[in-house]
Scaffold this active site. Structure first.
Site, PDB file in Angstrom:
ATOM      1  N   PRO A   2       0.753  -1.107   0.259  1.00  0.00           N
ATOM      2  CA  PRO A   2      -0.081  -0.127  -0.223  1.00  0.00           C
ATOM      3  C   PRO A   2       0.792   1.244  -0.014  1.00  0.00           C
ATOM      4  CG  PRO A   2      -1.027  -1.545   1.398  1.00  0.00           C
ATOM      5  CD  PRO A   2       0.042  -2.305   0.600  1.00  0.00           C
ATOM      6  N   GLU A   3       0.507   2.363  -0.786  1.00  0.00           N
ATOM      7  CA  GLU A   3       1.086   3.308  -0.926  1.00  0.00           C
ATOM      8  C   GLU A   3       0.571   4.276  -0.034  1.00  0.00           C
ATOM      9  OE1 GLU A   3       1.553   4.169  -5.163  1.00  0.00           O
ATOM     10  OE2 GLU A   3       1.300   2.212  -5.637  1.00  0.00           O
ATOM     11  N   ARG A 115       2.748 -12.771   3.278  1.00  0.00           N
ATOM     12  CA  ARG A 115       4.175 -12.915   2.629  1.00  0.00           C
ATOM     13  C   ARG A 115       5.270 -12.287   3.794  1.00  0.00           C
ATOM     14  NH1 ARG A 115       4.020  -9.803  -2.970  1.00  0.00           N
ATOM     15  NH2 ARG A 115       6.065 -10.697  -2.888  1.00  0.00           N
TER      16      ARG A 115
END
Length: 275
Positions: A2-3, A115
DNA sequence: CTTGTACCCTGACCGC
DNA sequence: TGCGGTCAGGGTACAA
């Protein structure tokens, strides 16, 4: 991760719930999400009893300010997400719980990360200053001016797309919004940063701010993994004009959107109007 | 100094 | 159904 817009959305969700809460207990299930030099054991011990006095964001970092003055820094990177319960979150949201934080109001904050590229670290005020010194300006703040962008661009021979991803130059832009901003500004992603003309710099400056603001207004972009707190999806994926649209017609000029690889990451751009 | 590459990790998806 | 290859919104260490 996410940015910027996604991390800011998470911050907005968490701040009213966590501000003023005391952390009662911490359980780390996946020790590798605790970044050195902090260890899982040290994090668990240090956080128990701390009160969260503020939830803030800088670039893609989420920061929990604690009443001892220290900061718990979090990066969710690609697949990290926060869920607050009870009620007990759906199993689909908690398949890979890496850490749990019990709060003094009886609720638990879960950090889930398939992850495990994201993580936590505990910083003193001074350590945070050192960390922050490596970050470029916040693109939505007032001090991020076209003149500042022009100055930074002029010092770089990197492709403009790579420039936008470099957190030391501008902080908070990632792979989606780099492509989107360049499309809005009608700038070819292969151009060298320093080669942009004044008019293009102005367009890019406006485009960066506009795309981040619009994405934030839509609670971010959910393509696969990103979720706001408690599983909420973003809506900005419906407004993407370049990212993920390989082979589709450009919404502005009907030319085909192309996909290329720059520095190992996909870039999407219109072969017609971005030149 | 700057820029590019390999790597961390798992799961989804595609073609065979 | 299974298998191997590729890809994914990020950041870091290291090489050139």
């Amino acid at each position: 991760m996410p940015e910027l817009p996604e991390v800011e959305t998470i911050r907005c969700d968490l701040a009213p719930e966590l501000t003023g809460r005391r952390i009662v207990a911490v359980r780390v299930h996946k020790p590798d999400i605790v970044l050195s030099p902090t260890s899982a054991q040290r994090l668990t011990r240090a956080l128990a009893g701390e009160r969260i006095v503020e939830v803030s964001r800088r670039a893609k970092n989420l920061l929990f300010r604690l009443d001892s003055g220290r900061l718990l820094l979090t990066q969710v990177r690609m697949t990290g997400r926060f869920v607050l319960g009870p009620p007990l979150p759906a199993r689909s949201e908690l398949k890979h719980v890496a850490a749990e934080f019990d709060l003094d109001d009886g609720r638990t904050l879960y950090y889930d990360d398939v992850r495990r590229l994201g993580g936590f670290t505990l910083l003193s005020e001074g350590e945070w200053s050192v960390w922050e010194a490596r970050l470029g300006p916040e693109p939505l703040e007032e001090d991020f001016t076209a003149r500042l962008l022009a100055d930074r661009l002029s010092r770089s021979r990197a492709p403009i797309k790579s420039f936008l991803l470099d957190q030391r130059r501008i902080a908070g832009i990632g792979n989606i919004y780099a492509s989107e901003a360049l499309h809005r500004a009608r700038v070819d992603p292969r151009r060298t940063a320093g080669s942009l003309k004044p008019l293009e710099v102005t367009r890019l400056h406006r485009a960066i701010r506009a795309v981040l603001r619009d994405a934030l207004a839509g609670s971010g972009t959910t393509l696969r993994d990103y979720r706001a707190v408690n599983g909420r999806s973003g809506r900005f994926q419906n407004s993407l004009r370049a990212y993920g649209r390989e082979g589709e017609p450009c919404r502005r000029c009907r030319s085909r959107v192309r996909r290329i690889v720059q520095a190992g990451r996909s870039t999407f751009y219109c072969s017609g109007c971005q030149s």
